[in-house]
Design a protein around this motif. Sequence first.
Motif, PDB file in Angstrom:
ATOM      1  N   ILE A   7      15.125  -4.162  -0.482  1.00 35.77           N
ATOM      2  CA  ILE A   7      15.232  -2.714  -0.288  1.00 35.77           C
ATOM      3  C   ILE A   7      13.831  -2.119  -0.319  1.00 35.77           C
ATOM      4  O   ILE A   7      13.052  -2.381  -1.248  1.00 35.77           O
ATOM      5  N   GLN A   8      13.498  -1.322   0.687  1.00 36.39           N
ATOM      6  CA  GLN A   8      12.183  -0.688   0.736  1.00 36.39           C
ATOM      7  C   GLN A   8      12.207   0.649   0.012  1.00 36.39           C
ATOM      8  O   GLN A   8      13.095   1.472   0.230  1.00 36.39           O
ATOM      9  N   LEU A   9      11.235   0.837  -0.861  1.00 37.93           N
ATOM     10  CA  LEU A   9      11.062   2.104  -1.582  1.00 37.93           C
ATOM     11  C   LEU A   9       9.713   2.675  -1.158  1.00 37.93           C
ATOM     12  O   LEU A   9       8.667   2.147  -1.541  1.00 37.93           O
ATOM     13  N   HIS A  10       9.725   3.724  -0.356  1.00 37.30           N
ATOM     14  CA  HIS A  10       8.493   4.243   0.244  1.00 37.30           C
ATOM     15  C   HIS A  10       7.778   5.254  -0.651  1.00 37.30           C
ATOM     16  O   HIS A  10       8.389   5.939  -1.451  1.00 37.30           O
ATOM     17  N   ARG A  11       6.478   5.305  -0.457  1.00 33.84           N
ATOM     18  CA  ARG A  11       5.662   6.283  -1.174  1.00 33.84           C
ATOM     19  C   ARG A  11       5.931   7.666  -0.570  1.00 33.84           C
ATOM     20  O   ARG A  11       5.793   7.861   0.645  1.00 33.84           O
ATOM     21  N   LEU A  12       6.303   8.612  -1.400  1.00 33.96           N
ATOM     22  CA  LEU A  12       6.574   9.981  -0.962  1.00 33.96           C
ATOM     23  C   LEU A  12       5.641  10.907  -1.737  1.00 33.96           C
ATOM     24  O   LEU A  12       5.264  10.619  -2.870  1.00 33.96           O
ATOM     25  N   ASN A  13       5.314  12.016  -1.143  1.00 37.81           N
ATOM     26  CA  ASN A  13       4.413  12.960  -1.825  1.00 37.81           C
ATOM     27  C   ASN A  13       5.215  14.077  -2.490  1.00 37.81           C
ATOM     28  O   ASN A  13       5.026  15.252  -2.209  1.00 37.81           O
ATOM     29  N   ASN A  14       6.136  13.677  -3.357  1.00 35.68           N
ATOM     30  CA  ASN A  14       6.909  14.682  -4.093  1.00 35.68           C
ATOM     31  C   ASN A  14       7.362  14.133  -5.443  1.00 35.68           C
ATOM     32  O   ASN A  14       7.082  12.980  -5.784  1.00 35.68           O
ATOM     33  N   ILE A  15       8.068  14.925  -6.190  1.00 39.21           N
ATOM     34  CA  ILE A  15       8.489  14.584  -7.544  1.00 39.21           C
ATOM     35  C   ILE A  15       9.486  13.417  -7.567  1.00 39.21           C
ATOM     36  O   ILE A  15       9.642  12.739  -8.585  1.00 39.21           O
ATOM     37  N   GLU A  26       0.812  -1.227   0.000  1.00 40.20           N
ATOM     38  CA  GLU A  26       0.000   0.000   0.000  1.00 40.20           C
ATOM     39  C   GLU A  26       0.843   1.274   0.000  1.00 40.20           C
ATOM     40  O   GLU A  26       0.569   2.212  -0.748  1.00 40.20           O
ATOM     41  N   ASP A  27       1.869   1.325   0.843  1.00 37.84           N
ATOM     42  CA  ASP A  27       2.648   2.556   0.971  1.00 37.84           C
ATOM     43  C   ASP A  27       4.129   2.400   0.637  1.00 37.84           C
ATOM     44  O   ASP A  27       4.897   3.339   0.789  1.00 37.84           O
ATOM     45  N   PHE A  28       4.529   1.233   0.209  1.00 35.46           N
ATOM     46  CA  PHE A  28       5.924   1.042  -0.152  1.00 35.46           C
ATOM     47  C   PHE A  28       6.042  -0.154  -1.103  1.00 35.46           C
ATOM     48  O   PHE A  28       5.116  -0.946  -1.266  1.00 35.46           O
ATOM     49  N   ALA A  29       7.197  -0.230  -1.723  1.00 36.79           N
ATOM     50  CA  ALA A  29       7.501  -1.362  -2.605  1.00 36.79           C
ATOM     51  C   ALA A  29       8.776  -2.013  -2.094  1.00 36.79           C
ATOM     52  O   ALA A  29       9.629  -1.357  -1.477  1.00 36.79           O
ATOM     53  N   ILE A  30       8.900  -3.307  -2.347  1.00 35.69           N
ATOM     54  CA  ILE A  30      10.128  -4.021  -2.008  1.00 35.69           C
ATOM     55  C   ILE A  30      10.861  -4.337  -3.300  1.00 35.69           C
ATOM     56  O   ILE A  30      10.289  -4.924  -4.225  1.00 35.69           O
ATOM     57  N   PRO A  87       9.938   7.206  -5.386  1.00 33.82           N
ATOM     58  CA  PRO A  87      10.336   5.987  -6.089  1.00 33.82           C
ATOM     59  C   PRO A  87       9.166   5.026  -6.309  1.00 33.82           C
ATOM     60  O   PRO A  87       9.090   4.346  -7.332  1.00 33.82           O
ATOM     61  N   TYR A  88       8.245   4.992  -5.353  1.00 35.29           N
ATOM     62  CA  TYR A  88       7.078   4.103  -5.423  1.00 35.29           C
ATOM     63  C   TYR A  88       6.206   4.456  -6.632  1.00 35.29           C
ATOM     64  O   TYR A  88       5.902   3.621  -7.486  1.00 35.29           O
ATOM     65  N   THR A  89       5.791   5.718  -6.699  1.00 35.39           N
ATOM     66  CA  THR A  89       4.891   6.170  -7.760  1.00 35.39           C
ATOM     67  C   THR A  89       5.544   6.081  -9.135  1.00 35.39           C
ATOM     68  O   THR A  89       4.926   5.621 -10.099  1.00 35.39           O
ATOM     69  N   THR A  90       6.795   6.517  -9.227  1.00 36.33           N
ATOM     70  CA  THR A  90       7.495   6.520 -10.514  1.00 36.33           C
ATOM     71  C   THR A  90       7.677   5.111 -11.050  1.00 36.33           C
ATOM     72  O   THR A  90       7.450   4.851 -12.238  1.00 36.33           O
ATOM     73  N   LEU A  91       8.091   4.189 -10.178  1.00 36.69           N
ATOM     74  CA  LEU A  91       8.306   2.805 -10.602  1.00 36.69           C
ATOM     75  C   LEU A  91       6.993   2.155 -11.016  1.00 36.69           C
ATOM     76  O   LEU A  91       6.931   1.444 -12.036  1.00 36.69           O
ATOM     77  N   LYS A  92       5.928   2.407 -10.260  1.00 33.65           N
ATOM     78  CA  LYS A  92       4.624   1.829 -10.578  1.00 33.65           C
ATOM     79  C   LYS A  92       4.123   2.352 -11.929  1.00 33.65           C
ATOM     80  O   LYS A  92       3.617   1.590 -12.764  1.00 33.65           O
ATOM     81  N   HIS A  93       4.288   3.659 -12.152  1.00 35.79           N
ATOM     82  CA  HIS A  93       3.869   4.277 -13.417  1.00 35.79           C
ATOM     83  C   HIS A  93       4.662   3.699 -14.589  1.00 35.79           C
ATOM     84  O   HIS A  93       4.089   3.391 -15.639  1.00 35.79           O
ATOM     85  N   ASN A  94       5.950   3.528 -14.394  1.00 32.00           N
ATOM     86  CA  ASN A  94       6.811   2.972 -15.451  1.00 32.00           C
ATOM     87  C   ASN A  94       6.348   1.572 -15.853  1.00 32.00           C
ATOM     88  O   ASN A  94       6.243   1.250 -17.040  1.00 32.00           O
TER      89      ASN A  94
END
Length: 198
Positions: free
Chosen positions: A131-139, A110-114, A142-149
């Motif tokens: 490695i944990q990549l957390h959801r951040l509310n900025n540009i 929900e809020d991070f990716a492994i 890593p979570y949002t960008t990787l998911k979008h990609n």
Amino acid sequence: MCLKDNISSPFQSSDKDHKSMVRLSLFLKSVKRSQKQSVRPRFPITSDILKQMCVKLKRGFFSEFIDLMLETVCIVAFHGFLRCGEFTVDNASNFDSESNLCVSDVTFYEDFAILHLKQSKTDPFRKGIDIQLHRLNNILCPYTTLKHNLQIRSVKGKCELSDPLFINENFSALERKFFITNLKRIFIRSLRIPSRAI
């Protein structure tokens, strides 16, 4: 070869003084190394620099696909403290899903990716590391960008679990040379610095 007054060159040693000549040769090499100019320092890419690079990519720098891929790679590598060799390959034809990063190595919550690294320089026994990549509310999220990609890739039909995590437009694994060359280009244009300074 003889020097002045018919004295033999110390570099043409006989068998008996072979060891001393090896030492002399090593000594001279070390003197040469110490006289070399110092290597240009390598500075880290800070979050401010990365932000400028991502803004440049979002505005369009290469193609839409490459811009998103490079933005994703830079952000994930930055937050995951990844070495270049951990997310690129030397040659795309040598990609191995058993050792290189694949789509299957990412698990979203929900809020991070492994991100699971199967091997790394600091993992000599190849146990793997998460490695944990957390959801951040900025540009630089890593979570949002990787998911979008990966969503964009799914539309193109190149998001199988065994596929490379980062791919080029021809769907081959991201090569180290391609990444570094284009990273420098973005870096130079984003910060408007002369290329000779890199």
